[in-house]
Scaffold this motif. Structure first.
Motif, PDB file in Angstrom:
ATOM      1  N   ARG A  21      50.815  46.523  25.741  1.00  0.00           N
ATOM      2  CA  ARG A  21      49.945  47.156  26.740  1.00  0.00           C
ATOM      3  C   ARG A  21      49.706  46.223  27.922  1.00  0.00           C
ATOM      4  NH1 ARG A  21      47.376  51.850  25.283  1.00  0.00           N
ATOM      5  NH2 ARG A  21      47.457  52.455  23.080  1.00  0.00           N
ATOM      6  N   TRP A  22      49.538  44.949  27.635  1.00  0.00           N
ATOM      7  CA  TRP A  22      49.342  43.979  28.702  1.00  0.00           C
ATOM      8  C   TRP A  22      50.623  43.810  29.514  1.00  0.00           C
ATOM      9  CZ3 TRP A  22      45.068  40.557  29.870  1.00  0.00           C
ATOM     10  CH2 TRP A  22      43.886  40.917  29.199  1.00  0.00           C
ATOM     11  N   ALA A  23      51.764  43.883  28.842  1.00  0.00           N
ATOM     12  CA  ALA A  23      53.046  43.791  29.552  1.00  0.00           C
ATOM     13  C   ALA A  23      53.194  44.955  30.527  1.00  0.00           C
ATOM     14  CB  ALA A  23      54.193  43.777  28.547  1.00  0.00           C
ATOM     15  N   ALA A  24      52.806  46.153  30.082  1.00  0.00           N
ATOM     16  CA  ALA A  24      52.905  47.329  30.946  1.00  0.00           C
ATOM     17  C   ALA A  24      51.947  47.219  32.130  1.00  0.00           C
ATOM     18  CB  ALA A  24      52.603  48.585  30.137  1.00  0.00           C
ATOM     19  N   ALA A  25      50.731  46.730  31.856  1.00  0.00           N
ATOM     20  CA  ALA A  25      49.743  46.572  32.929  1.00  0.00           C
ATOM     21  C   ALA A  25      50.187  45.509  33.925  1.00  0.00           C
ATOM     22  CB  ALA A  25      48.383  46.219  32.346  1.00  0.00           C
ATOM     23  N   LEU A  26      50.812  44.454  33.420  1.00  0.00           N
ATOM     24  CA  LEU A  26      51.293  43.389  34.294  1.00  0.00           C
ATOM     25  C   LEU A  26      52.412  43.914  35.194  1.00  0.00           C
ATOM     26  CD1 LEU A  26      51.113  40.397  35.061  1.00  0.00           C
ATOM     27  CD2 LEU A  26      52.715  39.888  33.214  1.00  0.00           C
ATOM     28  N   ALA A  27      53.285  44.752  34.638  1.00  0.00           N
ATOM     29  CA  ALA A  27      54.362  45.345  35.435  1.00  0.00           C
ATOM     30  C   ALA A  27      53.794  46.268  36.513  1.00  0.00           C
ATOM     31  CB  ALA A  27      55.320  46.112  34.528  1.00  0.00           C
ATOM     32  N   GLN A  28      52.693  46.945  36.194  1.00  0.00           N
ATOM     33  CA  GLN A  28      52.088  47.882  37.134  1.00  0.00           C
ATOM     34  C   GLN A  28      51.313  47.164  38.240  1.00  0.00           C
ATOM     35  OE1 GLN A  28      49.370  50.673  35.334  1.00  0.00           O
ATOM     36  NE2 GLN A  28      48.728  51.535  37.309  1.00  0.00           N
ATOM     37  N   HIS A  29      50.527  46.178  37.871  1.00  0.00           N
ATOM     38  CA  HIS A  29      49.590  45.559  38.817  1.00  0.00           C
ATOM     39  C   HIS A  29      50.062  44.232  39.401  1.00  0.00           C
ATOM     40  CE1 HIS A  29      46.451  48.495  37.982  1.00  0.00           C
ATOM     41  NE2 HIS A  29      46.731  48.367  36.704  1.00  0.00           N
ATOM     42  N   GLY A  30      51.023  43.600  38.747  1.00  0.00           N
ATOM     43  CA  GLY A  30      51.478  42.302  39.221  1.00  0.00           C
ATOM     44  C   GLY A  30      50.505  41.188  38.856  1.00  0.00           C
ATOM     45  N   TYR A  31      50.881  39.989  39.246  1.00  0.00           N
ATOM     46  CA  TYR A  31      50.056  38.824  38.910  1.00  0.00           C
ATOM     47  C   TYR A  31      48.858  38.723  39.857  1.00  0.00           C
ATOM     48  CZ  TYR A  31      54.118  37.303  36.201  1.00  0.00           C
ATOM     49  OH  TYR A  31      55.152  37.242  35.297  1.00  0.00           O
ATOM     50  N   PRO A  32      47.719  38.308  39.334  1.00  0.00           N
ATOM     51  CA  PRO A  32      46.534  38.148  40.194  1.00  0.00           C
ATOM     52  C   PRO A  32      46.608  36.873  41.023  1.00  0.00           C
ATOM     53  CG  PRO A  32      45.998  37.522  37.943  1.00  0.00           C
ATOM     54  CD  PRO A  32      47.416  38.041  37.919  1.00  0.00           C
ATOM     55  N   TRP A 197      39.896  41.058  35.561  1.00  0.00           N
ATOM     56  CA  TRP A 197      39.224  41.331  36.832  1.00  0.00           C
ATOM     57  C   TRP A 197      40.192  41.987  37.818  1.00  0.00           C
ATOM     58  CZ3 TRP A 197      37.318  35.979  35.592  1.00  0.00           C
ATOM     59  CH2 TRP A 197      36.006  35.998  35.101  1.00  0.00           C
ATOM     60  N   HIS A 198      41.413  41.511  37.815  1.00  0.00           N
ATOM     61  CA  HIS A 198      42.438  42.027  38.725  1.00  0.00           C
ATOM     62  C   HIS A 198      42.667  43.520  38.494  1.00  0.00           C
ATOM     63  CE1 HIS A 198      46.073  42.072  41.133  1.00  0.00           C
ATOM     64  NE2 HIS A 198      46.847  42.296  40.088  1.00  0.00           N
ATOM     65  N   THR A 199      42.802  43.913  37.233  1.00  0.00           N
ATOM     66  CA  THR A 199      43.039  45.327  36.926  1.00  0.00           C
ATOM     67  C   THR A 199      41.774  46.154  37.157  1.00  0.00           C
ATOM     68  OG1 THR A 199      42.527  45.047  34.559  1.00  0.00           O
ATOM     69  CG2 THR A 199      44.826  44.773  35.250  1.00  0.00           C
ATOM     70  N   TYR A 200      40.629  45.585  36.873  1.00  0.00           N
ATOM     71  CA  TYR A 200      39.359  46.303  37.068  1.00  0.00           C
ATOM     72  C   TYR A 200      39.177  46.668  38.532  1.00  0.00           C
ATOM     73  CZ  TYR A 200      34.330  47.221  37.313  1.00  0.00           C
ATOM     74  OH  TYR A 200      33.108  47.793  37.550  1.00  0.00           O
TER      75      TYR A 200
END
Length: 205
Positions: A21-32, A197-200
């Motif tokens: 799930r974190w891998a998918a979120a990282l692909a979607q949002h990129g690095y903070p 925080w980045h995803t929030y």
């Protein structure tokens, strides 16, 4: 000092490798982006000034303090300032108490911000001796100023919400639950918090 972009990337890559799930979120949002604050007394004083007020109000108080006490706002200078002078700068009675607590610990040498204990919990214990500095403020200081890689501010509302969403939970996890969930991210919990925080703050998750 702070946690550098390279450290955040390394930590998130390690988490993503074992958390789909974190891998998918990282692909979607990129690095903070990295979040770095200076180490030392002024950052903690600024934290006290900013409690429970808007950014604009905190900036105004800070400008008045530096105008009255000098850009460095030396602990000794603040301790010598009168109640009325500090009140005129915008510091309430309560915040003056917090600020004086910080200054007294620094001036006496009881709190050495240049050599806090290496153990994170021991460092937090040192910082929360300051009136007005609770666990959350201590954790934020250690993460953003000292760049400690495994700090996990589980009491932060945004971190709780983001972690709950990433875990597909129906309700926001409690601080206790969030702290337990963070165990899976060791020794990169600092990068995990910054990503939370980045995803929030993103429009969608």
């Amino acid at each position: 000092m702070g946690l550098k972009s390279a450290d955040i990337r390394t930590g998130l890559d390690a988490i993503a490798a074992r958390e789909p799930r974190w891998a998918a979120a990282l692909a979607q949002h990129g690095y903070p982006e990295e979040r770095i604050r200076p180490t030392g007394y002024r950052t903690l004083l600024r934290t006290i000034v900013g409690q429970q007020v808007s950014v604009a109000a905190a900036d105004s108080v800070w400008r008045k303090l530096t105008g009255h006490l000098g850009e460095d706002i030396a602990p000794a200078a603040l301790l010598q300032a009168s109640f009325d002078d500090l009140r005129a700068c915008g510091l309430s009675r309560q915040k003056q108490g917090y600020a004086r607590s910080l200054c007294e610990l620094v001036e006496s040498g009881e709190l050495d911000l240049n050599s806090l204990p290496d153990d994170d919990e021991d460092a937090i214990a040192q910082l929360v001796r300051i009136k007005g500095i609770g666990r959350w403020s201590a954790e934020i200081y250690l993460l953003f100023a000292e760049g400690r890689p495994d700090i996990w501010p589980a009491g932060d509302l945004a971190v709780q919400i983001a972690v709950g969403r990433l875990a597909d939970m129906d309700e926001r996890p409690s601080e206790k639950q969030t702290r337990a969930m963070g165990e899976a991210f060791r020794p990169h919990r600092g990068a995990a918090a910054i990503f939370a925080w980045h995803t929030y703050n993103s429009a969608t998750l």
